[in-house]
Design a protein around this motif. Structure first.
Motif, PDB file in Angstrom:
ATOM      1  N   ASP A 179       0.823  -1.211   0.000  1.00 24.04           N
ATOM      2  CA  ASP A 179       0.000   0.000   0.000  1.00 24.04           C
ATOM      3  C   ASP A 179       0.859   1.265   0.000  1.00 24.04           C
ATOM      4  OD1 ASP A 179      -2.201  -1.649   0.053  1.00 24.04           O
ATOM      5  OD2 ASP A 179      -2.742  -1.234   2.143  1.00 24.04           O
ATOM      6  N   LEU A 180       1.942   1.250   0.751  1.00 21.64           N
ATOM      7  CA  LEU A 180       2.835   2.408   0.788  1.00 21.64           C
ATOM      8  C   LEU A 180       3.483   2.649  -0.577  1.00 21.64           C
ATOM      9  CD1 LEU A 180       4.464   1.734   4.255  1.00 21.64           C
ATOM     10  CD2 LEU A 180       3.141   3.768   3.650  1.00 21.64           C
ATOM     11  N   ALA A 181       3.930   1.583  -1.213  1.00 19.62           N
ATOM     12  CA  ALA A 181       4.535   1.730  -2.537  1.00 19.62           C
ATOM     13  C   ALA A 181       3.514   2.248  -3.547  1.00 19.62           C
ATOM     14  CB  ALA A 181       5.120   0.388  -2.999  1.00 19.62           C
ATOM     15  N   SER A 182       2.299   1.725  -3.493  1.00 18.46           N
ATOM     16  CA  SER A 182       1.240   2.218  -4.384  1.00 18.46           C
ATOM     17  C   SER A 182       0.891   3.663  -4.068  1.00 18.46           C
ATOM     18  CB  SER A 182      -0.010   1.348  -4.249  1.00 18.46           C
ATOM     19  OG  SER A 182       0.227   0.050  -4.705  1.00 18.46           O
ATOM     20  N   GLY A 183       0.902   3.993  -2.796  1.00 14.17           N
ATOM     21  CA  GLY A 183       0.629   5.369  -2.392  1.00 14.17           C
ATOM     22  C   GLY A 183       1.672   6.337  -2.930  1.00 14.17           C
ATOM     23  N   ALA A 184       2.921   5.920  -2.942  1.00 14.03           N
ATOM     24  CA  ALA A 184       3.983   6.776  -3.492  1.00 14.03           C
ATOM     25  C   ALA A 184       3.743   7.047  -4.976  1.00 14.03           C
ATOM     26  CB  ALA A 184       5.352   6.112  -3.290  1.00 14.03           C
TER      27      ALA A 184
END
Length: 115
Positions: free
Chosen positions: A89-94
């Motif tokens: 989720d963090l990578a997608s958020g970036a």
């Protein structure tokens, strides 16, 4: 120097895989082609082209990193784990943050040219 050149081969294979296998990468490339086409039609300045190139390159690089993180998490665990979900989720958020910022910058560049 052989290992140095071999690293380019591996990098190009990674880029090729990203373009051929990732739906979001295809979307970003289509969007990039649209922006380039719009830039040609509107006659962007050198500075505007530099900005667009940085944004397109950054978006593609970030999408490749997101894919690498997703693959690594999938490799490490088949089970659901909250930390694995957070990493994805963090990578997608970036990617999403950069995409939104890129869209805002594109509007700042293109809207005055269209008006």
């Amino acid at each position: 120097m052989h290992p140095f050149f071999k690293s380019f081969h591996y990098a190009l294979k990674g880029i090729q895989h990203g373009f051929s296998a990732e739906r979001n990468m295809k979307f970003h490339c289509i969007a990039a082609l649209g922006v380039i086409f719009g830039g040609v039609l509107t006659g962007l300045s050198k500075l505007e082209w530099l900005t667009i190139i940085i944004l397109i390159g950054g978006m593609i690089a970030l999408e490749l990193m997101n894919t690498a993180i997703e693959r690594t998490v999938d490799l490490v665990t088949d089970d659901f784990h909250p930390l694995a979900k957070q990493a994805k989720d963090l990578a997608s958020g970036a990617v999403l943050v950069f995409a939104i910022c890129s869209a805002i910058i594109a509007m700042i560049i293109f809207i005055p040219k269209w008006l």
